[in-house]
Design an enzyme around this catalytic site. Structure first.
Site, PDB file in Angstrom:
ATOM      1  N   LYS A 166      -4.981   4.323 -40.015  1.00  0.00           N
ATOM      2  CA  LYS A 166      -4.486   3.359 -39.021  1.00  0.00           C
ATOM      3  C   LYS A 166      -5.560   2.333 -38.678  1.00  0.00           C
ATOM      4  O   LYS A 166      -6.705   2.683 -38.455  1.00  0.00           O
ATOM      5  CB  LYS A 166      -4.063   4.104 -37.755  1.00  0.00           C
ATOM      6  CG  LYS A 166      -3.604   3.181 -36.644  1.00  0.00           C
ATOM      7  CD  LYS A 166      -2.889   3.937 -35.543  1.00  0.00           C
ATOM      8  CE  LYS A 166      -3.786   4.293 -34.406  1.00  0.00           C
ATOM      9  NZ  LYS A 166      -3.070   4.890 -33.274  1.00  0.00           N
ATOM     10  N   GLN A 176      -9.822   4.576 -22.249  1.00  0.00           N
ATOM     11  CA  GLN A 176     -10.944   3.645 -22.000  1.00  0.00           C
ATOM     12  C   GLN A 176     -12.185   4.483 -21.719  1.00  0.00           C
ATOM     13  O   GLN A 176     -12.726   4.488 -20.614  1.00  0.00           O
ATOM     14  CB  GLN A 176     -10.615   2.730 -20.818  1.00  0.00           C
ATOM     15  CG  GLN A 176      -9.464   1.781 -21.106  1.00  0.00           C
ATOM     16  CD  GLN A 176      -9.287   0.762 -19.990  1.00  0.00           C
ATOM     17  OE1 GLN A 176     -10.258   0.183 -19.510  1.00  0.00           O
ATOM     18  NE2 GLN A 176      -8.056   0.551 -19.572  1.00  0.00           N
ATOM     19  N   GLU A 186       0.847  -1.204   0.000  1.00  0.00           N
ATOM     20  CA  GLU A 186       0.000   0.000   0.000  1.00  0.00           C
ATOM     21  C   GLU A 186       0.882   1.253   0.000  1.00  0.00           C
ATOM     22  O   GLU A 186       1.942   1.276   0.623  1.00  0.00           O
ATOM     23  CB  GLU A 186      -0.915   0.010   1.230  1.00  0.00           C
ATOM     24  CG  GLU A 186      -2.018  -1.033   1.156  1.00  0.00           C
ATOM     25  CD  GLU A 186      -2.959  -0.974   2.350  1.00  0.00           C
ATOM     26  OE1 GLU A 186      -2.690  -0.217   3.310  1.00  0.00           O
ATOM     27  OE2 GLU A 186      -3.965  -1.699   2.319  1.00  0.00           O
TER      28      GLU A 186
HETATM   29  C1  R5P Z   1      -4.616   6.411 -30.314  1.00  0.00           C
HETATM   30  O1  R5P Z   1      -5.574   6.711 -31.026  1.00  0.00           O
HETATM   31  C2  R5P Z   1      -3.616   7.416 -29.863  1.00  0.00           C
HETATM   32  O2  R5P Z   1      -3.795   8.635 -30.511  1.00  0.00           O
HETATM   33  C3  R5P Z   1      -2.183   6.942 -30.060  1.00  0.00           C
HETATM   34  O3  R5P Z   1      -1.971   6.789 -31.456  1.00  0.00           O
HETATM   35  C4  R5P Z   1      -1.945   5.644 -29.377  1.00  0.00           C
HETATM   36  O4  R5P Z   1      -2.352   5.727 -28.055  1.00  0.00           O
HETATM   37  C5  R5P Z   1      -0.497   5.243 -29.454  1.00  0.00           C
HETATM   38  O5  R5P Z   1      -0.328   4.008 -28.839  1.00  0.00           O
HETATM   39  P1  R5P Z   1       0.917   3.091 -29.189  1.00  0.00           P
HETATM   40  O6  R5P Z   1       2.169   3.907 -29.000  1.00  0.00           O
HETATM   41  O7  R5P Z   1       0.824   1.965 -28.195  1.00  0.00           O
HETATM   42  O8  R5P Z   1       0.758   2.605 -30.590  1.00  0.00           O
END
Ligand code: R5P
Length: 282
Positions: free
Chosen positions: A184, A90, A35
């Protein structure tokens, strides 16, 4: 008085300098059972500004403890600054039975704060989870500062359409250049696929801007695509350089020229301070 969480000590000190407010020395201990105990033995004052990035579960508990400790020490007003809001991504129950974690942590933080500010939340909607609503501070305007003066015919890219505003802000701060974004597709927390943008990057310097670099998967995929297309140099910049796990190594191996971030998350790449932007809102 400014009170810093253990992960935001440098930013807390910068904010104290900018605001010309005293900085109290919080203490951070841990009991044998794991803790945490964060305390403010020297706190005195009517207003506490608690600055704490919630970059881990422990940091969340520490923030709740600091908010409670300053109140216990006599603070009449508690202003909480979340330079980086953990669990902010989240922001919905993405599958049946899932929590809205951003809402859960926002509610907990709200119980100990009169006002909350957070820097460049991943989704602005998370501000509404706080009671009263949190203020979103935009610190992206200074991300261009560490870039070299003379970039070669620069292109400012974002890894997805959602971050194009950020790429445009960095371009505007630099003073000129083309902007575009990749497409993406995220398959998992660490597996992302990046489709090339239309812009021709051969022989040009590219700056890729995003809000968060977490595992570095998004950025290293973007850099790989750019390298295949004959880019000159790649600079990457973000507001929140979480750089979890082996992200730094992954990006270095991908061949980036430099990584820049702000001090919302205190890392070696945190060359831009968000203290002036927070001070403006305060
Ligand atoms: C997601 O939509 C955010 O804008 C970042 O692209 C994301 O959090 C990057 O995460 P990572 O470095 O794990 O790919």
């Amino acid at each position: 008085m400014i009170v810093s969480g253990s992960a935001s000590q440098s930013l807390g000190a910068s904010l104290a300098r900018v605001l010309e407010e005293p900085l109290t020395a919080a203490t951070y201990d841990r009991f044998p059972d794991g803790e945490t105990l964060a305390a403010v033995p020297d706190f005195a004052g009517e207003r506490a500004i608690v600055v704490a990035s919630t970059i881990s579960n422990d940091a969340h508990i520490e923030l709740l403890q600091l908010q409670d400790a300053v109140r216990q020490a006599g603070a009449e007003e508690v202003v909480t600054v979340l330079p980086y809001m953990g669990y902010g991504r989240q922001d919905d129950a993405f599958e049946e039975g899932h929590p809205i974690s951003a809402r859960a942590v926002a509610r907990a933080i709200s119980t100990g704060a009169d006002r909350v500010l957070t820097v460049n939340p991943h989704e602005r909607g998370v501000c509404e989870f706080f009671e009263p609503s949190a203020t979103a501070v935009d610190a992206a305007g200074r991300l261009s500062e560490p870039l070299p003066d003379a970039l070669e015919d620069p292109v400012f890219l974002s890894p997805d359409a959602g971050a194009i505003d950020l790429a445009e802000t960095v371009r505007d701060g630099y003073g000129g250049g083309e902007t575009d974004y990749f497409e993406k597709t995220r398959h998992s927390g660490t597996d992302v696929e990046i489709s090339p943008s239309d812009v021709d990057v051969a022989g040009r310097d590219v700056v890729v801007a995003d809000d968060i670099i977490a595992t570095g998967s998004t950025m290293s995929e973007a850099v790989a695509v750019l390298e295949e297309r004959g880019v000159e140099r790649v600079f990457i910049t973000c507001v929140h350089p979480l750089l979890a796990r082996n992200a730094y190594t992954k990006l270095s191996r991908a061949g980036v020229e430099a990584i820049y971030g702000t001090d919302t998350v205190e890392r070696t790449v945190s060359s831009v301070s968000v203290a002036p932007a927070i001070a403006n809102e305060l």
